[in-house]
Structure formats: structure tokens, C-alpha cells
Design an enzyme around this catalytic site. Structure first.
Site, PDB file in Angstrom:
ATOM      1  N   ASP A  67       0.810  -1.217   0.000  1.00  0.00           N
ATOM      2  CA  ASP A  67       0.000   0.000   0.000  1.00  0.00           C
ATOM      3  C   ASP A  67       0.845   1.270   0.000  1.00  0.00           C
ATOM      4  OD1 ASP A  67       0.933  -0.546   2.572  1.00  0.00           O
ATOM      5  OD2 ASP A  67      -1.040  -0.982   3.382  1.00  0.00           O
ATOM      6  N   ASN A 135      -7.519  -3.077  14.463  1.00  0.00           N
ATOM      7  CA  ASN A 135      -8.927  -3.241  14.064  1.00  0.00           C
ATOM      8  C   ASN A 135      -9.106  -4.385  13.067  1.00  0.00           C
ATOM      9  OD1 ASN A 135      -7.856  -2.223  11.720  1.00  0.00           O
ATOM     10  ND2 ASN A 135      -9.257  -0.501  11.521  1.00  0.00           N
ATOM     11  N   HIS A 137      -7.313  -4.818  10.256  1.00  0.00           N
ATOM     12  CA  HIS A 137      -7.003  -4.560   8.845  1.00  0.00           C
ATOM     13  C   HIS A 137      -5.758  -5.320   8.406  1.00  0.00           C
ATOM     14  CE1 HIS A 137      -4.520  -0.645   9.813  1.00  0.00           C
ATOM     15  NE2 HIS A 137      -3.691  -1.652   9.640  1.00  0.00           N
ATOM     16  N   GLU A 142      -9.733  -2.048   5.466  1.00  0.00           N
ATOM     17  CA  GLU A 142     -10.341  -1.765   6.760  1.00  0.00           C
ATOM     18  C   GLU A 142     -11.588  -2.638   6.961  1.00  0.00           C
ATOM     19  OE1 GLU A 142      -8.549  -0.154   8.734  1.00  0.00           O
ATOM     20  OE2 GLU A 142      -8.221   1.947   8.236  1.00  0.00           O
TER      21      GLU A 142
END
Ligand code: F6R
Length: 240
Positions: A67, A135, A137, A142
Site C-alpha cells: 500500500d 482493528n 485490517h 479496513e
């Protein structure tokens, strides 16, 4: 999915490094999927040391990163392109033309996503290395990202922006969007290693290893991968 709990971060990265080194030695033209973030630093240090001391060569190795922040150029010190040069590429003998990272300042988002998907299709990854967000990801996929997603522009959640703000002068400087490989792209790698360290990852590790496979918790998809290994230190693995 195999899970291995290590006594320390150092022993975890040493084991992950052993796998990377084997792949590189076996196939000097191997394709590695790489990640950024704190967790990877120790692994990249071992790769650099080994390249210097034992002359393990990365000359023909191809890499594809997960990314890049949208809006940051490769020269920006907060960009993932900069992180990769500083923490790995500039210190091993890889040729820069063999390294791939999304172009954060690409004006045409769709064209950039298509270009990246083409790279991913043309270079099947022998190994994908992943970190995990608290979380759940993976890359910047996400919660609630579709399992069928390919490279896209993701909107970062508040928790990711807060977690990543530690590397910026001010939280307002953290980009709100990023180009990211999709979950489908990640799952296409032949082998995956997930690395997690520290207590703040314990709940995420528990959820993705033991929880239900759901788009609400993206990393849980890895339970469906035929060759995925999870390396955690004892703090990240304390709830398992
Ligand atoms: C990095 C990436 C992220 C990180 C994750 C964990 O390229 O895609 O998913 O792997 O946020 O980051 P650290 O290791 O900093 O806790």
C-alpha cells in the site's frame, strides 16, 4: 492456518527471516509481497545484515508492496516508498526497477489501481508478508472491505489514522486515504506469513485466529488461505 507463539519479537523475526532467506536462496527471481510498519523493521534489519555479511543477493528479486498513502510522493518522508528505501531497498542489492509500490500522487485513481492489479497478475507472489492492524485490517483493507476486492483507494478509519499518527508531526497530517492491494490480491499469494508483536495486537490476533470469518474483521479471511503461518510474540499471543 498454523500459529506459532515466540518468547520475544527478536525470535519471531528471526524465524520469519529464515523463511524469506530460504525462498530467496531457492529462487533468486522470487517475488516477495512486502509490508511497511513497525513490526517489519526487525525483519528488514536481518535481511540487510545477511545481505552484507553472507552476500545473500536480492539482485533479481521482485517486490510488490501492499500500500501507499494517497497524496504522498515517493520523496515524502512519510510515504511508504520512502520507508522501504530507508529500511530496506537502499541497503540491499535489489534493483529499484524490480520494486513496486502504488504511486501515491497518481492523479487518475482508477488507472493507478488497474496498473497495480496488472503488476500483481504478472508477478505471482511466492510469499506475502503481512502485519495486522488492531482493528483487523490487512494492508489498508479496513473492516467491511469485500473479500473479493482488488487494488482500490481505501478510506482509513479513525483508529488507523490515530495508530499511524505516531509517525507524523500532527494527526492532521495523516492522509485519510490510501492505495491498497485488495483482499483478493492478498489471498492470491502462494504463501502468507503474518507477524504481530505487542499487547495492543492481542485482541486482533485472537479475533482473526479464533473468530468467525467475516468481512467485519478482514484478517479473518486468512483462515481460508491454504498456506498461511502466523508468528506472534507472547504478548500479542497472550489471549490465544
Ligand atoms: C503496512 C500495512 C499495515 C500494517 C499494520 C500494522 O504496509 O499495510 O496493514 O501492516 O497497520 O502496522 P505496525 O506493524 O506498524 O503495527
Amino acid at each position: 492456518m498454523q500459529v506459532k507463539v515466540f518468547n520475544s519479537y527478536e525470535s519471531l523475526v528471526k524465524k520469519a527471516f529464515g523463511i524469506v532467506k530460504n525462498i530467496v536462496k531457492r529462487n533468486p527471481y522470487a517475488v516477495l509481497g512486502l509490508a511497511t510498519g513497525n513490526t517489519m523493521i526487525g525483519l528488514y534489519k536481518l535481511m540487510i545484515e545477511d545481505c552484507k555479511q553472507n552476500r545473500t543477493s536480492y539482485k533479481h528479486i521482485r517486490t510488490i508492496n501492499l500500500d501507499e498513502y494517497k497524496g504522498l510522493s515517493a520523496g515524502d518522508e512519510q510515504s511508504y516508498a520512502y520507508y522501504m528505501r530507508k529500511n530496506l531497498f537502499d541497503k540491499i542489492d535489489i534493483s529499484s526497477g524490480n520494486t513496486h509500490i502504488p504511486i501515491g500522487i497518481a492523479e487518475n485513481e482508477d488507472a493507478e489501481c488497474k496498473r497495480y492489479n496488472k503488476i500483481l497478475d504478472s508477478l505471482p507472489r511466492d510469499l506475502q508478508i503481512l502485519g495486522i492492524g488492531s482493528n483487523g485490517h490487512i494492508a489498508f483493507n479496513e473492516p467491511n472491505t469485500k473479500f473479493g476486492s482488488e487494488t482500490h483507494v481505501a478510506k482509513l478509519t479513525e483508529s488507523t489514522i490515530t495508530a499511524n499518527s505516531r509517525l507524523f508531526k500532527d494527526i492532521s497530517e495523516v492522509p485519510e486515504k490510501a492505495f491498497t492491494m485488495g483482499i483478493k490480491n492478498i489471498m492470491q499469494a502462494k504463501q502468507i506469513i503474518v507477524l504481530a508483536s505487542g499487547e495492543d495486537k492481542a485482541e486482533a490476533v485472537y479475533n482473526f485466529v479464533k473468530g468467525k470469518v467475516t468481512e467485519k474483521f478482514p484478517a479473518s479471511v486468512l483462515q481460508l488461505h491454504p498456506n498461511c503461518i502466523v508468528f506472534v510474540d507472547k504478548t500479542a499471543g497472550c489471549l490465544l
